[in-house]
Write a protein that holds these residues in place. Structure first.
Motif, PDB file in Angstrom:
ATOM      1  N   LEU A 113       0.815  -1.360  -0.011  1.00 57.71           N
ATOM      2  CA  LEU A 113      -0.199   0.037   0.069  1.00 57.71           C
ATOM      3  C   LEU A 113       0.920   1.073  -0.066  1.00 57.71           C
ATOM      4  CD1 LEU A 113      -3.242  -0.477   2.192  1.00 57.71           C
ATOM      5  CD2 LEU A 113      -2.953  -0.026  -0.273  1.00 57.71           C
ATOM      6  N   GLY A 114       2.043   0.989   0.552  1.00 58.56           N
ATOM      7  CA  GLY A 114       2.952   2.235   0.588  1.00 58.56           C
ATOM      8  C   GLY A 114       3.214   2.735  -0.786  1.00 58.56           C
ATOM      9  N   MET A 115       3.176   1.779  -1.752  1.00 58.75           N
ATOM     10  CA  MET A 115       3.467   2.190  -3.220  1.00 58.75           C
ATOM     11  C   MET A 115       2.125   2.684  -3.941  1.00 58.75           C
ATOM     12  SD  MET A 115       5.603  -1.235  -3.895  1.00 58.75           S
ATOM     13  CE  MET A 115       5.246  -1.459  -5.487  1.00 58.75           C
ATOM     14  N   ALA A 116       1.080   2.579  -3.132  1.00 58.31           N
ATOM     15  CA  ALA A 116      -0.051   2.981  -3.517  1.00 58.31           C
ATOM     16  C   ALA A 116      -0.665   2.625  -4.662  1.00 58.31           C
ATOM     17  CB  ALA A 116      -0.032   4.752  -3.408  1.00 58.31           C
ATOM     18  N   PRO A 117      -0.725   1.215  -5.139  1.00 61.55           N
ATOM     19  CA  PRO A 117      -1.398   0.753  -5.937  1.00 61.55           C
ATOM     20  C   PRO A 117      -2.958   0.966  -5.912  1.00 61.55           C
ATOM     21  CG  PRO A 117      -0.712  -1.308  -4.842  1.00 61.55           C
ATOM     22  CD  PRO A 117      -0.267   0.087  -3.978  1.00 61.55           C
ATOM     23  N   ASN A 118      -3.435   1.544  -6.989  1.00 58.80           N
ATOM     24  CA  ASN A 118      -4.631   1.773  -7.026  1.00 58.80           C
ATOM     25  C   ASN A 118      -5.424   0.330  -7.511  1.00 58.80           C
ATOM     26  OD1 ASN A 118      -7.495   3.189  -7.561  1.00 58.80           O
ATOM     27  ND2 ASN A 118      -6.505   3.547  -9.682  1.00 58.80           N
ATOM     28  N   LEU A 119      -6.521   0.038  -6.841  1.00 52.83           N
ATOM     29  CA  LEU A 119      -7.219  -1.282  -7.258  1.00 52.83           C
ATOM     30  C   LEU A 119      -8.777  -0.861  -7.516  1.00 52.83           C
ATOM     31  CD1 LEU A 119      -7.657  -4.170  -7.559  1.00 52.83           C
ATOM     32  CD2 LEU A 119      -8.105  -4.189  -4.943  1.00 52.83           C
ATOM     33  N   GLU A 120      -9.067  -1.185  -8.851  1.00 56.66           N
ATOM     34  CA  GLU A 120     -10.175  -1.040  -9.554  1.00 56.66           C
ATOM     35  C   GLU A 120     -10.983  -2.508  -9.646  1.00 56.66           C
ATOM     36  OE1 GLU A 120     -12.219   1.604  -9.725  1.00 56.66           O
ATOM     37  OE2 GLU A 120     -10.903   3.515  -9.811  1.00 56.66           O
ATOM     38  N   LYS A 121     -11.967  -2.646  -9.233  1.00 55.17           N
ATOM     39  CA  LYS A 121     -12.773  -3.862  -9.520  1.00 55.17           C
ATOM     40  C   LYS A 121     -14.061  -3.377 -10.366  1.00 55.17           C
ATOM     41  CE  LYS A 121     -11.880  -5.403  -4.850  1.00 55.17           C
ATOM     42  NZ  LYS A 121     -12.238  -5.883  -3.734  1.00 55.17           N
ATOM     43  N   LEU A 122     -13.877  -3.522 -11.841  1.00 53.44           N
ATOM     44  CA  LEU A 122     -14.829  -2.940 -12.469  1.00 53.44           C
ATOM     45  C   LEU A 122     -16.022  -4.207 -13.180  1.00 53.44           C
ATOM     46  CD1 LEU A 122     -12.880  -0.117 -14.500  1.00 53.44           C
ATOM     47  CD2 LEU A 122     -14.174   0.015 -12.208  1.00 53.44           C
ATOM     48  N   ILE A 123     -17.045  -3.895 -12.999  1.00 54.47           N
ATOM     49  CA  ILE A 123     -18.063  -4.812 -13.842  1.00 54.47           C
ATOM     50  C   ILE A 123     -18.375  -4.215 -15.300  1.00 54.47           C
ATOM     51  CG2 ILE A 123     -19.974  -3.761 -12.791  1.00 54.47           C
ATOM     52  CD1 ILE A 123     -21.261  -6.837 -12.849  1.00 54.47           C
ATOM     53  N   VAL A 124     -18.414  -4.962 -16.298  1.00 48.15           N
ATOM     54  CA  VAL A 124     -18.648  -4.433 -17.481  1.00 48.15           C
ATOM     55  C   VAL A 124     -20.226  -5.080 -17.746  1.00 48.15           C
ATOM     56  CG1 VAL A 124     -18.362  -4.778 -20.018  1.00 48.15           C
ATOM     57  CG2 VAL A 124     -16.256  -4.876 -18.436  1.00 48.15           C
ATOM     58  N   LEU A 125     -20.885  -3.943 -17.959  1.00 48.39           N
ATOM     59  CA  LEU A 125     -22.387  -4.058 -18.175  1.00 48.39           C
ATOM     60  C   LEU A 125     -22.885  -3.694 -19.480  1.00 48.39           C
ATOM     61  CD1 LEU A 125     -23.581  -2.588 -14.627  1.00 48.39           C
ATOM     62  CD2 LEU A 125     -23.506  -5.139 -15.382  1.00 48.39           C
ATOM     63  N   ASP A 126     -23.744  -4.704 -19.894  1.00 49.59           N
ATOM     64  CA  ASP A 126     -24.086  -4.342 -21.424  1.00 49.59           C
ATOM     65  C   ASP A 126     -25.101  -3.509 -21.427  1.00 49.59           C
ATOM     66  OD1 ASP A 126     -25.349  -4.895 -23.917  1.00 49.59           O
ATOM     67  OD2 ASP A 126     -24.778  -6.722 -24.156  1.00 49.59           O
ATOM     68  N   ALA A 127     -25.070  -2.443 -22.175  1.00 52.98           N
ATOM     69  CA  ALA A 127     -26.585  -1.361 -21.977  1.00 52.98           C
ATOM     70  C   ALA A 127     -27.615  -1.785 -22.699  1.00 52.98           C
ATOM     71  CB  ALA A 127     -25.847   0.168 -22.452  1.00 52.98           C
ATOM     72  N   THR A 128     -27.267  -2.813 -23.833  1.00 50.78           N
ATOM     73  CA  THR A 128     -28.555  -3.114 -24.431  1.00 50.78           C
ATOM     74  C   THR A 128     -29.394  -4.062 -23.541  1.00 50.78           C
ATOM     75  OG1 THR A 128     -27.511  -5.074 -25.335  1.00 50.78           O
ATOM     76  CG2 THR A 128     -27.315  -3.179 -26.513  1.00 50.78           C
ATOM     77  N   ILE A 129     -28.889  -4.659 -22.488  1.00 50.97           N
ATOM     78  CA  ILE A 129     -29.841  -5.474 -21.494  1.00 50.97           C
ATOM     79  C   ILE A 129     -30.705  -4.756 -20.664  1.00 50.97           C
ATOM     80  CG2 ILE A 129     -28.343  -7.342 -21.920  1.00 50.97           C
ATOM     81  CD1 ILE A 129     -27.557  -6.876 -18.676  1.00 50.97           C
ATOM     82  N   GLY A 130     -30.567  -3.371 -20.404  1.00 54.15           N
ATOM     83  CA  GLY A 130     -31.295  -2.472 -19.702  1.00 54.15           C
ATOM     84  C   GLY A 130     -31.278  -2.885 -18.247  1.00 54.15           C
ATOM     85  N   GLN A 131     -32.405  -2.949 -17.731  1.00 54.11           N
ATOM     86  CA  GLN A 131     -32.407  -3.125 -16.226  1.00 54.11           C
ATOM     87  C   GLN A 131     -31.909  -4.329 -15.320  1.00 54.11           C
ATOM     88  OE1 GLN A 131     -35.329  -1.565 -13.911  1.00 54.11           O
ATOM     89  NE2 GLN A 131     -36.726  -0.983 -15.621  1.00 54.11           N
ATOM     90  N   ASN A 132     -31.567  -5.525 -16.440  1.00 49.74           N
ATOM     91  CA  ASN A 132     -31.061  -6.682 -15.713  1.00 49.74           C
ATOM     92  C   ASN A 132     -29.635  -6.423 -15.530  1.00 49.74           C
ATOM     93  OD1 ASN A 132     -32.981  -8.367 -16.126  1.00 49.74           O
ATOM     94  ND2 ASN A 132     -32.471  -9.100 -18.247  1.00 49.74           N
TER      95      ASN A 132
END
Ligand SMILES: Nc1nc2c(ncn2[C@@H]2O[C@H](COP(=O)(O)OP(=O)(O)OP(=O)(O)O)[C@@H](O)[C@H]2O)c(=O)[nH]1
Ligand SMILES: [Mg+2]
Length: 320
Positions: A233-252
């Motif tokens: 953490l001292g080296m400050a690696p930024n951690l991103e956990k991103l979900i890819v959501l398909d915009a064509t599926i709408g509310q699901n």
């Protein structure tokens, strides 16, 4: 730097372009580009509500927005006269009202920060494509990028990722002898640390054989990453956990985000395929229902087709 600057300038154009299918449903209550007067009556509100719902803004939020809009507009109304409002003013009112009905969820950018990116999502959502696009952005910014083949289950997955790595001119880590995704990720992080990579993009499976549980595999990968990130953490690696959501599926998309979030704790969303979707209103629904920021938007199938999400630009593209 020049390329990065060009990218930011392209943002506005690309968001507008990508929203054109959605806009056909949401904003075409005004037939011309002139600043004409619009009759704001029950019929207008009904058709706006219907358009919001079609664009997957969600019934509850759509009704909230319309009810609030009615209140906002009444304030300026002269009693007894039919209400007519200039198109530009009406659009501003609609945008203001939408904003007022959403939680303050937006995390200010820039979102393109060096670090470790774990990319998850159901199969076909656009993980591999988004990784290629992001890799290219980072490479344009002269960063040292490692792409990690964390989907070891599907034979073609590594090849698809390799195609994108070549397009992005980024290095790929895909040791053929390692079969377990968490082991690949561990080895990749060690390599990244030893060789001073400043961006690590980890691809994952979207679906596994029925006897292997996807969420269990993701949890294993996640705990490897978290263990790895903590001591440095001292080296400050930024951690991103991103979900890819398909915009064509709408509310699901909301259900998917909740599922993955419960398993590994997401930090944000990449909304892919906004260009193919007539349901781009789902972003409002996502902001309303989840406390997860939309960080990037996929606007096409080419390597340059990704933009940083910006709420104001998005609203301008939606209501125009
Ligand atoms: N129009 C459009 N198509 C996209 C976008 N992002 C991805 N795609 C397409 O969506 C399809 C699936 O993309 P992938 O990146 O392979 O999806 P994935 O999540 O890696 O899929 P799996 O590896 O099977 O889990 C491909 O045909 C892509 O070209 C986008 O922003 N716009
Ligand atoms: Mg893939």
């Amino acid at each position: 730097m020049l390329k990065m600057k060009k990218w930011l300038e392209n943002n506005i154009f690309k968001i507008k372009e990508a929203l054109s299918k959605t806009r056909r449903d949401v904003a075409r209550y005004v037939p011309t580009t002139e600043n004409i007067n619009i009759n704001v009556d029950e019929e207008f509100y009904d058709s706006l509500l219907e358009k919001f719902i079609k664009a997957d803004v969600g019934l509850e939020l759509s009704e909230k927005i319309i009810n609030e809009l009615k209140k906002n507009i009444k304030v300026g109304a002269v009693h007894g006269t039919p209400l007519q409002i200039e198109k530009n003013k009406l659009q501003e009112k609609i945008k203001e009202t939408i904003k007022s009905q959403l939680p303050e969820g937006e995390v200010p950018g820039p979102h393109l920060q060096n670090g470790i990116y774990l990319i998850v999502g159901v199969n076909g959502s656009g993980k591999t494509t988004s990784i290629g696009k992001l890799a290219r952005r980072f490479k344009d910014g002269k960063q040292k990028v490692l792409i990690v083949a964390g989907d070891t289950f599907r034979a073609a997955a590594g090849e698809q990722l390799d195609v994108w790595a070549k397009r992005a001119e980024a290095e790929i880590f895909s040791p053929p002898e390692v079969k377990k995704p968490d082991a690949v990720v561990y080895a990749a992080l060690k390599k990244a640390k030893n060789e001073n990579f400043n961006v690590v993009l980890i691809d994952t499976a979207g679906r596994l054989h029925s006897q292997i549980n996807l969420m269990d595999e993701l949890r294993k990968i996640n705990s490897i990453i978290e263990k790895f990130v903590k001591p440095c953490l001292g080296m400050a690696p930024n951690l991103e956990k991103l979900i890819v959501l398909d915009a064509t599926i709408g509310q699901n998309a909301i259900v998917q985000a909740e599922l993955f979030s419960k398993a590994i704790g997401l930090t944000g969303i990449i909304l892919s395929k906004l260009d193919s979707s007539a349901k781009g209103g789902v972003i409002l629904n996502i902001m309303n229902k989840l406390s997860l920021p939309v960080k990037f938007i996929g606007t096409g199938e080419q390597i340059d087709d990704i933009v940083e999400f910006d709420f104001d630009e998005y609203l301008n593209g939606l209501i125009m």
